[in-house]
Design an enzyme around this catalytic site. Structure first.
Site, PDB file in Angstrom:
ATOM      1  N   LYS A 140       1.531  -4.783  -0.724  1.00  0.00           N
ATOM      2  CA  LYS A 140       1.234  -3.926  -1.865  1.00  0.00           C
ATOM      3  C   LYS A 140       2.515  -3.659  -2.651  1.00  0.00           C
ATOM      4  CE  LYS A 140      -1.124   0.513  -2.743  1.00  0.00           C
ATOM      5  NZ  LYS A 140      -1.880   1.599  -2.082  1.00  0.00           N
ATOM      6  N   SER A 215      -6.116   2.239  -4.066  1.00  0.00           N
ATOM      7  CA  SER A 215      -5.022   1.674  -4.846  1.00  0.00           C
ATOM      8  C   SER A 215      -4.496   0.347  -4.309  1.00  0.00           C
ATOM      9  CB  SER A 215      -3.869   2.682  -4.916  1.00  0.00           C
ATOM     10  OG  SER A 215      -3.362   2.982  -3.628  1.00  0.00           O
ATOM     11  N   SER A 239      -7.280   4.533  -0.119  1.00  0.00           N
ATOM     12  CA  SER A 239      -6.682   3.434  -0.876  1.00  0.00           C
ATOM     13  C   SER A 239      -6.602   2.119  -0.126  1.00  0.00           C
ATOM     14  CB  SER A 239      -5.285   3.826  -1.361  1.00  0.00           C
ATOM     15  OG  SER A 239      -5.376   4.799  -2.368  1.00  0.00           O
TER      16      SER A 239
END
Length: 578
Positions: A140, A215, A239
């Site tokens: 990420k 996210s 997320s």
């Protein structure tokens, strides 16, 4: 009343727009960084393509398909025994990641140092090869990699490359993993959509009209189309779990401090009552377990002594004793979609037939937990930290509603909370909580309230003598840009960031035409805007994945994974061979 609210809304909108314009004028240099960042990404992806071509030239007849179809455990074994070359595997994933990016816009950066790392790995003796030797993996955007930005989708974080790798990245590399790309996120990380003004919108590869979730959305999208075999995400309110659910992959939210968070960027640091954690994402449960084995090495504790030395407990993960499982189809706060409820019913039936004991469970005081504890904990500073990070930035549409709320003066937040109390109670509570704690005493009271709720929840769990808990996870995938229309549905995941329980997601079914038809009867529990929009934002989803959450008590990641494996095996056995 309606006229008053309309006029007030117009005035507030005008004030917000004026404030945004002034901020943009004052901090234009932050926005000027965005075109440079976009150019850097373009150049990085060109270097990625060039490396793929060089590796391809070494083996022109390479067929990537068999490599991409290997599960992680088998791939890692073949790499350690040199049945597969490091170059062929990295080439396969470089090429596939580029293809996926072209379709869904999921990459933010190429980690060019992966080529040097590959060469260094080739010099290791077999006895020195770690559990993830030669495995290409994705990270990420938030994970610090030396020489690369960790943006959180914010212009303010651009052109501030990390001076060293974060702890998790160091441990992964020590175990032989080859991080090769970073993936996209929503601006500020506070959305279940995945868009920011720097790198744009990431789409769901299973349906390009849908979001991949957030996210950790770029991770989920890349994994879903085999552009990566293993990734690392983060989770503040779902997320990891929501993107995994939307894209049909697997994710694990760990207990805070089971894995180091040093060297992971965040838009909001300092909050204590809502935990943000790191966790792996993959295409099956065994891959998550293998990643956790690798991460829970002594290196983790040595690099970050605040992380307890707790090696992976194989005896818990491999146990086959029957489980006592609590379950709920609804959290009592957000009415589940028809497919969410059906996923839990299906899983319960399979677990019972396999000899496990299944017991109904109800969430204590859900509205209190979601609004007072989660929202209150996340915005205890009244949103000041978040707004500071957005100064001079272009605010992405997916978070504009929240930002406009936070920018309101406290007296107006209080007035809106009062006037909406009996009409739209959830909206009223939202305005009340985003005013912030106000004083250190009130902040400490909020922290105490979280601790007391955790103990209340655990006491109820233990009164039923449960091992684990089965729950819905938000599904199916939302239409693009729609999360802000139905934000209350986050209740299914945010609860466990307050409780700080380990939670994994397992895809168990897909949306049927009957699920879609039953949306016509969806009412919700509050009749507010969030309830009214929910059927629309999840519609048009026939064939998309639906997952469940597998939950354990704190520090019981191995039991959580064991439960996930049980669910996954039963579901796959029911489907039969492909």
């Amino acid at each position: 009343m309606l006229l008053l609210l309309t006029l007030l809304g117009a005035a507030l909108l005008g004030a917000a727009l004026l404030g945004a314009a002034l901020l943009t004028w004052r901090h234009a240099p932050a926005q000027n960084k965005i075109p440079r960042a976009q150019k850097r990404r373009e150049e990085a992806l060109q270097k990625m393509e060039a490396l793929a071509q060089r590796l391809r030239q070494q083996d022109p007849d390479l067929d990537p398909k068999p490599i991409l179809e290997l599960p992680l455990a088998e791939l890692a074994q073949k790499l350690r025994t040199e049945e597969l070359s490091l170059e062929s595997v990295l080439c396969s994933y470089l090429e596939q990641a580029l293809k996926v990016h072209q379709e869904v816009n999921c990459l933010t950066d190429f980690l060019g140092e992966c080529e040097e790392q590959l060469q260094a790995l080739k010099k290791l003796r077999k006895s020195e090869r770690g559990l993830l030797y030669g495995v290409p993996m994705s990270l990420k955007d938030t994970y610090d990699c030396k020489g690369h930005d960790s943006t959180c989708g914010l212009a303010q974080f651009l052109e501030k490359p990390a001076t060293k790798d974060g702890v998790i990245v160091k441990v992964l590399k020590a175990q032989g993993a080859i991080p090769f790309v970073k993936t996209n996120v929503p601006q500020t990380l506070l959305s279940f959509d995945c868009s920011n003004p720097i790198y744009g919108q990431t789409l769901n590869p299973l349906n390009l009209k849908k979001t991949c979730g957030g996210s950790s959305g770029g991770e989920a999208a890349l994994l879903a189309e085999r552009g990566s075999i293993l990734g690392m995400g983060t989770d503040t309110g779902g997320s990891i779990r929501v993107p995994a659910s939307f894209c049909g992959v697997y994710g694990l939210r760990t207990t805070a401090s089971r894995l180091s968070y040093t060297g992971v960027a965040s838009a909001i640091k300092g909050k204590k009552s809502v935990s943000t954690v790191a966790g792996p994402m993959a295409r099956d449960v065994e891959s998550l377990a293998l990643c956790l084995r690798a991460l829970l090495s002594e290196d983790m504790h040595q690099l970050d002594p605040t992380v307890p030395w707790m090696p992976f407990r194989e005896e818990v993960y491999t146990s086959n004793r029957p489980l006592r499982i609590g379950y709920y189809e609804s959290d009592g706060y957000t009415q589940p979609s028809p497919s969410m409820a059906r996923a839990v019913q299906l899983t319960c039936r399979l677990l019972q037939d396999a000899g496990h004991q299944v017991t109904p469970f109800s969430i204590p005081r859900p509205a209190y937990a979601i609004k007072h504890l989660f929202t209150g904990g996340l915005t205890a500073d009244g949103g000041a930290t978040l707004l500071e990070k957005l100064e001079g930035d272009i605010v992405d549409p997916i978070i504009k509603g929240l930002v406009n709320q936070l920018r309101l003066p406290d007296p107006i937040k209080g007035f809106l909370s009062w006037i909406l109390k009996y009409i739209y109670p959830r909206t009223s509570q939202q305005f009340e909580q985003i005013r912030g704690a106000g004083t250190p005493k009130k902040l400490w009271e909020q922290h105490t309230a979280v601790e007391e709720y955790q103990q209340e929840f655990i006491a109820k769990w233990r009164s039923l003598d449960l091992d684990v808990l089965l729950a819905p996870v938000l599904a199916p995938a939302f239409c693009l840009g729609c999360f802000s229309q139905s934000p209350e549905c986050q209740s299914y995941t945010t609860l466990y960031n307050v409780l700080d329980f380990p939670v994994g997601t397992v895809p168990v079914t897909t949306v049927t035409s009957q699920d879609e038809e039953e949306l016509a009867f969806y009412k919700g529990y509050y009749g507010d805007s969030s309830d009214k929009h929910f059927p629309k934002v999840v519609s048009g989803s026939v064939g998309l994945p639906v997952a469940v959450q597998c939950i354990a008590l704190p520090w019981e990641e191995e039991l959580c994974l064991r439960f996930m494996k049980e669910v996954d095996t039963l579901v796959k056995n029911q489907r039969g061979p492909k």
